[in-house]
Design a protein around this motif. Structure first.
Motif, short mmCIF file in Angstrom:
data_model
loop_
_atom_site.label_atom_id
_atom_site.label_comp_id
_atom_site.label_asym_id
_atom_site.label_seq_id
_atom_site.Cartn_x
_atom_site.Cartn_y
_atom_site.Cartn_z
N THR A 1 0.84 -1.19 0.00
CA THR A 1 0.00 0.00 0.00
C THR A 1 0.88 1.24 0.00
O THR A 1 2.09 1.17 0.23
CB THR A 1 -0.92 0.03 1.23
N LYS B 1 -4.41 1.76 1.05
CA LYS B 1 -5.02 1.41 -0.22
C LYS B 1 -3.98 0.77 -1.15
O LYS B 1 -2.81 1.14 -1.16
CB LYS B 1 -5.60 2.65 -0.91
N TRP C 1 -3.69 -1.28 -5.26
CA TRP C 1 -4.33 -1.57 -6.54
C TRP C 1 -4.25 -3.06 -6.82
O TRP C 1 -3.19 -3.68 -6.68
CB TRP C 1 -3.66 -0.79 -7.67
N GLU D 1 -9.10 -0.32 -7.15
CA GLU D 1 -8.48 0.05 -5.89
C GLU D 1 -9.14 -0.75 -4.76
O GLU D 1 -10.35 -0.91 -4.73
CB GLU D 1 -8.62 1.54 -5.64
N PRO E 1 -1.34 2.20 -9.92
CA PRO E 1 -1.91 1.42 -11.02
C PRO E 1 -0.94 1.22 -12.18
O PRO E 1 -1.05 0.25 -12.94
CB PRO E 1 -3.12 2.24 -11.45
#
Length: 305
Positions: free
Chosen positions: A23, A31, A33, A44, A282
Motif C-alpha cells: 500500500t 489502499k 491496486w 483500488e 496502477p
C-alpha cells in the motif's frame, strides 16, 4: 452472536500483514491496486479486501474447530507481521535472527495459495493411477491389493472387471477434502524450509518502493528444460514489501538494483501470478516480451512470452 456467525469467512491466502507492504502507507488500512490479468480489470482495494477466498481453509470434520487452520496461520502471521512492518518502514535487509522466521513464512506461503492445490492433486492423481495400474495387472495382484486394504472382494465397486474397465478408459477422477490439502500444505512447507535454509540469500532495496506482489508470490525459476525446485532453482524471489525483495541465486550474485532490474523482477511476478498482482500504484513498471520497459499493464499477456 453464535460461534458460526463469528467465524472468519475471508480466508486470506496472502496475509493482510504482507499486503499492507504494497500500500502507499504500509498499513493494513492503506489502499492498494489489484490488477486482474485474467479478467483484464484493475481496481483500488485494501489488504482486507484483497487476496482471499471465502472459507478457503475451512475444515468439514465436525469433531474439530472448522477454522483451526485459519487460526494457526494467523499465529504464524502474528510472528512475522512486526518483522515485515519494520523492514518495510526502515527499508532494510532482514537481520540474521529475522531470516529463520521469514523463510518458514515463505515456505508456508508457497503452499497455501490456490495454485498449490491443483499442483499437488495432479501429483497425487499421477501416483495413484500408476499404483492402480500395477494392482490391476492380474486378478491375483488385485486380490492382494484388496486384502492389504482390508476390502472384501465382493464389496460394491471392488470387482476386478469394473475397476479394470475404469482404469483403461480413464473415466474416473480423484477428489479430496480440504483436510487433505491442509496436510499437504504443512508437509510441503516442512520439506521446503530446510532446503531454503541451505541456500544463500540476499536482499534488494527499491528506493522508490516499486516492487509488486502477486497471488502466488514465491517465484521459483530456472531453465525450461529441467524440473525446477527449491534446491536447484537458478533464482528464488519473494517481495517482502514494495521496498524490499529477498532473493537467492545459483550461482550466487549481487544484482545491481536499477529501474530496469526492478521491472524485470515485476515481470516475473506477472508471469507467476495465477490471476492477480498487487501494487501501490496502477501504473507499475515491468518489461514486455522484447525486454522493453513498460508501465501500461494492459499490454501484458503471458501468451507473448
Amino acid at each position: 452472536m453464535s460461534d458460526k456467525e463469528s467465524e472468519p469467512r475471508r480466508h486470506h491466502y496472502v496475509p493482510r500483514c504482507w499486503l499492507a507492504g504494497f500500500t502507499e502507507t504500509g498499513e493494513k488500512d492503506g489502499k492498494l491496486w489489484v490488477t486482474d490479468i485474467v479478467r483484464r480489470k484493475q481496481w483500488e482495494s485494501s489488504p482486507g479486501g484483497a487476496g482471499f477466498i471465502r472459507d478457503f481453509y475451512r475444515l468439514s470434520d465436525d469433531e474439530v474447530d472448522p477454522v483451526m487452520v485459519e487460526k494457526a496461520l494467523s499465529q504464524i502471521e502474528g510472528a512475522v507481521a512486526p518483522i515485515l512492518k519494520s523492514i518495510g518502514q526502515e527499508r532494510r535487509r532482514p537481520g540474521r535472527d529475522e531470516f529463520r522466521t521469514l523463510l518458514y513464512f515463505i515456505a508456508i506461503q508457497w503452499a497455501r495459495v490456490p495454485s498449490f492445490r491443483p499442483l499437488v492433486l495432479n501429483m497425487f492423481d499421477t501416483i495413484t493411477r500408476e499404483e492402480l495400474a500395477r494392482s490391476l495387472k492380474s486378478r491375483e495382484s488385485w486380490r492382494k491389493t484388496l486384502k492389504e486394504a482390508g476390502i472384501a472382494e465382493d464389496a460394491p465397486g471392488a470387482s476386478y472387471e469394473s475397476m479394470l474397465e475404469s482404469e483403461q478408459s480413464g473415466k474416473y477422477s480423484i477428489t479430496v477434502q480440504t483436510e487433505w490439502y491442509i496436510q499437504q500444505m504443512f508437509k510441503a512447507a516442512n520439506i521446503i524450509f530446510p532446503t531454503m535454509q541451505k541456500r544463500s540469500w540476499g536482499g534488494a532495496i527499491s528506493p522508490t518502493g516499486a516492487f509488486i506482489g502477486c497471488d502466488s508470490p514465491v517465484i521459483v525459476d530456472g531453465p525450461k528444460d529441467k524440473m525446477i525446485g527449491f534446491r536447484n532453482a537458478e533464482i528464488i524471489t519473494y517481495a517482502l514489501s514494495r521496498y524490499v525483495l529477498l532473493y537467492s541465486t545459483l550461482p550466487e550474485s549481487d544484482p545491481f538494483v536499477s529501474r530496469k532490474w526492478i521491472a524485470h523482477v515485476n515481470t516475473l511476478s506477472l508471469l507467476r501470478a495465477e490471476q492477480q498482482v498487487f501494487s501501490h500504484v496502477p501504473d507499475f513498471c515491468w518489461k514486455d516480451e522484447n525486454r522493453k520497459y513498460q508501465t501500461d499493464w494492459t499490454l501484458f499477456s503471458k501468451d507473448k512470452y
